[in-house]
Design a protein around this motif. Structure first.
Motif, PDB file in Angstrom:
ATOM      1  N   VAL A  20       4.195  41.116  37.134  1.00  0.00           N
ATOM      2  CA  VAL A  20       3.475  41.594  36.058  1.00  0.00           C
ATOM      3  C   VAL A  20       1.974  41.073  36.323  1.00  0.00           C
ATOM      4  O   VAL A  20       1.002  41.850  36.127  1.00  0.00           O
ATOM      5  CB  VAL A  20       3.739  40.506  34.576  1.00  0.00           C
ATOM      6  N   ALA A  21       1.750  40.105  37.199  1.00  0.00           N
ATOM      7  CA  ALA A  21       0.484  40.006  37.879  1.00  0.00           C
ATOM      8  C   ALA A  21      -0.155  40.932  38.664  1.00  0.00           C
ATOM      9  O   ALA A  21      -1.395  41.226  38.542  1.00  0.00           O
ATOM     10  CB  ALA A  21       0.414  38.677  38.673  1.00  0.00           C
ATOM     11  N   ILE A  22       0.712  41.717  39.457  1.00  0.00           N
ATOM     12  CA  ILE A  22       0.278  42.843  40.247  1.00  0.00           C
ATOM     13  C   ILE A  22       0.012  44.013  39.355  1.00  0.00           C
ATOM     14  O   ILE A  22      -0.993  44.654  39.748  1.00  0.00           O
ATOM     15  CB  ILE A  22       1.471  43.221  41.274  1.00  0.00           C
ATOM     16  N   TYR A  23       0.651  44.212  38.087  1.00  0.00           N
ATOM     17  CA  TYR A  23       0.177  45.242  37.312  1.00  0.00           C
ATOM     18  C   TYR A  23      -0.970  44.976  36.860  1.00  0.00           C
ATOM     19  O   TYR A  23      -1.994  46.003  36.732  1.00  0.00           O
ATOM     20  CB  TYR A  23       1.268  45.167  36.209  1.00  0.00           C
ATOM     21  N   CYS A  24      -1.413  43.416  36.508  1.00  0.00           N
ATOM     22  CA  CYS A  24      -2.766  43.193  36.106  1.00  0.00           C
ATOM     23  C   CYS A  24      -3.758  43.547  37.174  1.00  0.00           C
ATOM     24  O   CYS A  24      -4.959  44.076  36.813  1.00  0.00           O
ATOM     25  CB  CYS A  24      -2.737  41.826  35.605  1.00  0.00           C
ATOM     26  N   LYS A  25      -3.556  43.075  38.244  1.00  0.00           N
ATOM     27  CA  LYS A  25      -4.642  43.323  39.278  1.00  0.00           C
ATOM     28  C   LYS A  25      -4.748  44.907  39.801  1.00  0.00           C
ATOM     29  O   LYS A  25      -5.958  44.951  40.107  1.00  0.00           O
ATOM     30  CB  LYS A  25      -3.983  42.505  40.621  1.00  0.00           C
ATOM     31  N   GLU A  26      -3.679  45.498  39.621  1.00  0.00           N
ATOM     32  CA  GLU A  26      -3.822  47.081  39.807  1.00  0.00           C
ATOM     33  C   GLU A  26      -4.568  47.591  38.507  1.00  0.00           C
ATOM     34  O   GLU A  26      -4.858  48.831  38.733  1.00  0.00           O
ATOM     35  CB  GLU A  26      -2.560  47.426  39.896  1.00  0.00           C
ATOM     36  N   GLY A  27      -4.933  46.973  37.613  1.00  0.00           N
ATOM     37  CA  GLY A  27      -5.596  47.571  36.462  1.00  0.00           C
ATOM     38  C   GLY A  27      -4.621  48.430  35.551  1.00  0.00           C
ATOM     39  O   GLY A  27      -5.019  49.411  34.908  1.00  0.00           O
TER      40      GLY A  27
END
Length: 62
Positions: A20-27
């Motif tokens: 989920v954090a990766i999804y956030c970081k990727e925008g």
């Protein structure tokens, strides 16, 4: 507006907090906000498709 943390969405969607954090970081979540070390994600977001799944499936068909 209601916001979720990465932990809350991870539990809701059955995936890891890190994903989920990766999804956030990727925008991938348009209005996600990074507050200190915590992502705040709007409550109306939909679970994005995992790009790793598409890559794996296309390699198997070769």
């Amino acid at each position: 507006m209601e916001y979720y943390t990465t932990a809350e969405l991870a539990e809701k969607w059955g995936i890891t907090q890190r994903r989920v954090a990766i999804y956030c970081k990727e925008g991938r979540f348009e209005d996600a906000i990074l507050k200190g070390r915590t992502w705040l994600i709007p409550g109306d977001v939909e679970k994005p498709k995992d790009p790793r799944r598409n890559k794996k499936n296309s390699e198997e068909s070769k």
